[in-house]
Motif scaffolding. Structure first.
Motif, PDB file in Angstrom:
ATOM      1  N   ALA A   1      -8.267  19.278  -0.405  1.00  0.00           N
ATOM      2  CA  ALA A   1      -9.426  19.159   0.429  1.00  0.00           C
ATOM      3  C   ALA A   1      -8.923  20.026   1.786  1.00  0.00           C
ATOM      4  O   ALA A   1      -7.804  19.889   2.155  1.00  0.00           O
ATOM      5  CB  ALA A   1      -9.588  17.801   0.841  1.00  0.00           C
ATOM      6  N   LEU A   2      -9.918  20.514   2.301  1.00  0.00           N
ATOM      7  CA  LEU A   2      -9.966  21.149   3.380  1.00  0.00           C
ATOM      8  C   LEU A   2     -10.562  20.749   4.780  1.00  0.00           C
ATOM      9  O   LEU A   2     -11.846  20.496   4.431  1.00  0.00           O
ATOM     10  CB  LEU A   2      -9.869  23.072   3.248  1.00  0.00           C
ATOM     11  N   GLU A   3     -10.158  20.655   5.917  1.00  0.00           N
ATOM     12  CA  GLU A   3     -10.861  20.531   7.132  1.00  0.00           C
ATOM     13  C   GLU A   3     -10.959  21.847   7.647  1.00  0.00           C
ATOM     14  O   GLU A   3     -10.088  22.575   7.943  1.00  0.00           O
ATOM     15  CB  GLU A   3     -10.047  19.679   7.938  1.00  0.00           C
ATOM     16  N   ILE A   4     -12.284  22.464   7.814  1.00  0.00           N
ATOM     17  CA  ILE A   4     -12.685  23.732   8.349  1.00  0.00           C
ATOM     18  C   ILE A   4     -13.280  23.566   9.701  1.00  0.00           C
ATOM     19  O   ILE A   4     -14.057  22.830   9.826  1.00  0.00           O
ATOM     20  CB  ILE A   4     -13.605  24.638   7.642  1.00  0.00           C
ATOM     21  N   GLN A   5     -12.599  24.382  10.584  1.00  0.00           N
ATOM     22  CA  GLN A   5     -13.031  24.496  11.981  1.00  0.00           C
ATOM     23  C   GLN A   5     -14.311  25.363  11.944  1.00  0.00           C
ATOM     24  O   GLN A   5     -14.224  26.379  11.800  1.00  0.00           O
ATOM     25  CB  GLN A   5     -12.146  24.748  13.057  1.00  0.00           C
ATOM     26  N   GLN A   6     -15.591  24.791  12.433  1.00  0.00           N
ATOM     27  CA  GLN A   6     -16.675  25.809  12.385  1.00  0.00           C
ATOM     28  C   GLN A   6     -16.772  26.377  13.736  1.00  0.00           C
ATOM     29  O   GLN A   6     -17.682  26.086  14.628  1.00  0.00           O
ATOM     30  CB  GLN A   6     -17.878  24.667  12.363  1.00  0.00           C
ATOM     31  N   ASN A   7     -15.800  27.279  14.088  1.00  0.00           N
ATOM     32  CA  ASN A   7     -15.982  28.091  15.284  1.00  0.00           C
ATOM     33  C   ASN A   7     -16.858  29.298  15.243  1.00  0.00           C
ATOM     34  O   ASN A   7     -16.907  29.903  16.455  1.00  0.00           O
ATOM     35  CB  ASN A   7     -14.331  28.489  15.609  1.00  0.00           C
ATOM     36  N   ASN A   8     -17.076  29.514  14.104  1.00  0.00           N
ATOM     37  CA  ASN A   8     -17.867  30.968  14.038  1.00  0.00           C
ATOM     38  C   ASN A   8     -19.375  30.709  14.253  1.00  0.00           C
ATOM     39  O   ASN A   8     -20.171  29.997  13.587  1.00  0.00           O
ATOM     40  CB  ASN A   8     -17.805  31.391  12.671  1.00  0.00           C
ATOM     41  N   THR A   9     -19.932  31.067  15.528  1.00  0.00           N
ATOM     42  CA  THR A   9     -21.332  30.897  15.815  1.00  0.00           C
ATOM     43  C   THR A   9     -22.219  31.826  15.002  1.00  0.00           C
ATOM     44  O   THR A   9     -23.487  31.541  14.914  1.00  0.00           O
ATOM     45  CB  THR A   9     -21.393  31.241  17.118  1.00  0.00           C
ATOM     46  N   THR A  10     -21.690  32.908  14.160  1.00  0.00           N
ATOM     47  CA  THR A  10     -22.602  33.691  13.637  1.00  0.00           C
ATOM     48  C   THR A  10     -22.714  33.494  12.046  1.00  0.00           C
ATOM     49  O   THR A  10     -23.493  33.919  11.481  1.00  0.00           O
ATOM     50  CB  THR A  10     -22.050  35.187  13.886  1.00  0.00           C
TER      51      THR A  10
ATOM     52  N   ASP B   1       5.467  29.337  11.216  1.00  0.00           N
ATOM     53  CA  ASP B   1       5.297  30.717  11.050  1.00  0.00           C
ATOM     54  C   ASP B   1       4.499  31.320   9.776  1.00  0.00           C
ATOM     55  O   ASP B   1       3.929  32.366   9.796  1.00  0.00           O
ATOM     56  CB  ASP B   1       6.246  31.830  11.562  1.00  0.00           C
ATOM     57  N   ALA B   2       4.681  30.319   8.651  1.00  0.00           N
ATOM     58  CA  ALA B   2       4.086  30.839   7.446  1.00  0.00           C
ATOM     59  C   ALA B   2       2.749  30.374   7.252  1.00  0.00           C
ATOM     60  O   ALA B   2       2.131  30.693   6.412  1.00  0.00           O
ATOM     61  CB  ALA B   2       4.954  30.156   6.247  1.00  0.00           C
ATOM     62  N   VAL B   3       2.218  29.456   7.986  1.00  0.00           N
ATOM     63  CA  VAL B   3       1.071  28.608   7.694  1.00  0.00           C
ATOM     64  C   VAL B   3      -0.264  29.784   7.761  1.00  0.00           C
ATOM     65  O   VAL B   3      -1.160  29.648   6.878  1.00  0.00           O
ATOM     66  CB  VAL B   3       0.830  27.721   8.793  1.00  0.00           C
ATOM     67  N   PRO B   4      -0.054  30.923   8.701  1.00  0.00           N
ATOM     68  CA  PRO B   4      -1.091  31.933   8.678  1.00  0.00           C
ATOM     69  C   PRO B   4      -1.200  32.482   7.421  1.00  0.00           C
ATOM     70  O   PRO B   4      -2.294  33.394   6.669  1.00  0.00           O
ATOM     71  CB  PRO B   4      -0.993  32.721   9.744  1.00  0.00           C
TER      72      PRO B   4
ATOM     73  N   ASP C   1      -9.837  35.396   5.859  1.00  0.00           N
ATOM     74  CA  ASP C   1     -10.248  36.619   6.143  1.00  0.00           C
ATOM     75  C   ASP C   1     -11.816  36.647   6.619  1.00  0.00           C
ATOM     76  O   ASP C   1     -12.218  37.568   7.261  1.00  0.00           O
ATOM     77  CB  ASP C   1     -10.186  37.459   5.081  1.00  0.00           C
ATOM     78  N   ALA C   2     -12.500  35.556   6.271  1.00  0.00           N
ATOM     79  CA  ALA C   2     -13.869  35.418   6.970  1.00  0.00           C
ATOM     80  C   ALA C   2     -13.874  34.801   8.178  1.00  0.00           C
ATOM     81  O   ALA C   2     -15.172  34.908   8.792  1.00  0.00           O
ATOM     82  CB  ALA C   2     -14.429  34.470   5.768  1.00  0.00           C
ATOM     83  N   GLY C   3     -12.677  34.506   8.773  1.00  0.00           N
ATOM     84  CA  GLY C   3     -12.801  33.943  10.415  1.00  0.00           C
ATOM     85  C   GLY C   3     -12.736  32.581  10.514  1.00  0.00           C
ATOM     86  O   GLY C   3     -12.778  32.394  11.490  1.00  0.00           O
ATOM     87  N   PHE C   4     -12.563  31.766   9.315  1.00  0.00           N
ATOM     88  CA  PHE C   4     -12.581  30.452   9.477  1.00  0.00           C
ATOM     89  C   PHE C   4     -11.095  29.792   9.721  1.00  0.00           C
ATOM     90  O   PHE C   4     -10.261  30.309   8.874  1.00  0.00           O
ATOM     91  CB  PHE C   4     -13.148  29.801   8.301  1.00  0.00           C
ATOM     92  N   GLU C   5     -10.825  28.768  10.348  1.00  0.00           N
ATOM     93  CA  GLU C   5      -9.667  28.234  10.480  1.00  0.00           C
ATOM     94  C   GLU C   5      -9.475  26.678   9.692  1.00  0.00           C
ATOM     95  O   GLU C   5     -10.254  25.829   9.710  1.00  0.00           O
ATOM     96  CB  GLU C   5      -9.309  27.872  12.005  1.00  0.00           C
ATOM     97  N   ILE C   6      -8.428  26.850   9.085  1.00  0.00           N
ATOM     98  CA  ILE C   6      -8.183  25.774   8.086  1.00  0.00           C
ATOM     99  C   ILE C   6      -7.405  24.669   9.114  1.00  0.00           C
ATOM    100  O   ILE C   6      -6.005  24.880   9.143  1.00  0.00           O
ATOM    101  CB  ILE C   6      -7.426  26.133   6.759  1.00  0.00           C
ATOM    102  N   SER C   7      -7.706  23.634   9.500  1.00  0.00           N
ATOM    103  CA  SER C   7      -7.054  22.734  10.551  1.00  0.00           C
ATOM    104  C   SER C   7      -6.425  21.526   9.737  1.00  0.00           C
ATOM    105  O   SER C   7      -5.498  20.935  10.159  1.00  0.00           O
ATOM    106  CB  SER C   7      -7.947  22.306  11.464  1.00  0.00           C
ATOM    107  N   ALA C   8      -6.719  21.429   8.513  1.00  0.00           N
ATOM    108  CA  ALA C   8      -5.979  20.348   7.653  1.00  0.00           C
ATOM    109  C   ALA C   8      -6.126  20.646   6.030  1.00  0.00           C
ATOM    110  O   ALA C   8      -7.122  21.250   5.810  1.00  0.00           O
ATOM    111  CB  ALA C   8      -6.677  18.954   7.792  1.00  0.00           C
TER     112      ALA C   8
END
Length: 376
Positions: free
Chosen positions: A309-318, A101-104, A263-270
């Protein structure tokens, strides 16, 4: 201050050219901030006494790493009894565990940790197996909430950190507050659990009760063998890579950068902290060799201290993640793209806060380099 006072530490440095781990005595003179090094194997002076402004007394404790003239030195022991007596009680390490619950809120909590004066020396986002969870909660076996604790801690990623500080075990417990967030809200409203916790299971963070427990739990999450432990959370799909550079880590900017990315809408997955050596960095940056004039300085910066190092999920199409990072030169970024990471957190072309993957097709390769090759 005693003019003759000096502190001595045994340090190790990995020599990439010889593929050897070299050992030295590092002498620090607090009167003028000068340093000196002696080669222990060859019994000779390696570095004559010279002022070095980047190293301070508070940086010198067992387990820490300092960089002197581009060499990253690992402090492994005290060099004499005087140093041991004077400094042995200054620093302590403990486990700071962010629950699912703290990860976000990882950015905010890491910012609180930095502002409280702790140094983060290890960090890894990981998934616990049921066995790892039962090993972690072995002392809770007879408690009513045991099954709920196991289910929750394995329900999503956690972030484990080794943090260093004066009286770290007790100070971290004070910072996180009572196990019940309702009690924390009433009696200790400034604590982490008061700000982010929900109930006695979903109470955001964990801290060991004693130095012995801290050592045992750190061994579970960060085995001293250097291998094993809970697996990282990298997905290796639809991803790009971000490296938060050593200067940004040392300046306490990690939490703020994580907040900006979220806050820019990107998910940090690792996410994981790495201590790179020159060979690793040159291999990672190989595509820039002979192309970028600052290549040598770029290499030196990336192995000058810990990076994340971060793995960023590139889900933001804009918007691509590279657009969020901005131009490589922070001065240009501040004029043309003032809201970008490098504009806000960067200092110059070398210390520009973050590295990001330049070409979309290289994103997976860079993520794999850190979360598969370097970790193993």
């Amino acid at each position: 201050m005693n003019v003759a006072e000096r502190y001595v530490f045994v340090v190790e440095w990995y020599d990439p050219n010889a593929s050897l781990l070299r050992r030295y005595d590092l002498l620090y003179y607090p009167v003028d901030g000068s340093v000196e090094m002696h080669d222990l194997k060859n019994h000779r002076v390696f570095l004559k006494r010279t002022p070095y402004e980047s190293v301070h007394l508070q940086d010198l404790f067992i387990g820490n790493r300092v960089t002197i003239f581009s060499r990253q030195l690992h402090l492994i022991d005290y060099g004499d009894q005087y140093t041991a007596r004077q400094l042995c009680n200054r620093k302590e390490k403990t486990l700071a565990l962010l629950k699912p619950d703290a990860v976000p809120h990882a950015g905010e909590i890491i910012d609180i940790i930095n502002k409280a004066g702790f140094k983060i020396s290890k960090l890894k986002m990981m998934m616990l197996s049921r066995k790892e969870a039962t090993d972690f909660y072995v002392d809770h076996l007879s408690k009513p909430l045991y099954n709920e604790l196991i289910q929750f801690i394995t329900s999503g990623p956690v972030i484990a950190m080794e943090i260093l500080g004066n009286d770290a075990v007790n100070e971290w417990k004070k910072l996180i507050g009572p196990a019940n967030p309702c009690v924390a809200c009433t009696d200790f409203p400034e604590t982490i659990r008061a700000k982010f916790g929900t109930d006695s299971v979903r109470n955001t963070v964990h801290g060991p009760d004693s130095f012995a427990t801290a050592a045992k739990e750190l061994e579970l999450f960060f085995p001293s063998s250097g291998s094993g432990g809970p697996v990282n959370t990298a997905k290796f799909t639809n991803c790009t890579c971000c490296i938060i550079k050593p200067h940004a880590i040392s300046e306490g900017l990690l939490g703020k950068i994580l907040i900006a990315i979220r806050d820019a809408g990107f998910e940090i997955s690792a996410m994981q902290m790495f201590y790179m050596d020159q060979v690793n960095v040159e291999e990672f940056y190989e595509v820039y060799k002979g192309v970028v004039a600052e290549f040598s300085d770029m290499v030196t910066e990336l192995y000058s201290g810990p990076c994340v190092a971060l793995e960023i999920q590139q889900n933001n199409t804009t918007k691509t993640f590279r657009e969020l990072c901005g131009p490589a030169d922070p001065e240009i970024a501040r004029h043309l793209r003032p809201g970008t990471l490098r504009a806000i957190f960067g200092k110059n072309r070398i210390q520009n806060a973050v590295h990001c993957t330049d070409l979309p097709e290289d994103g997976l390769l860079e993520v794999q380099y850190f979360f598969k090759i370097l970790e193993n």
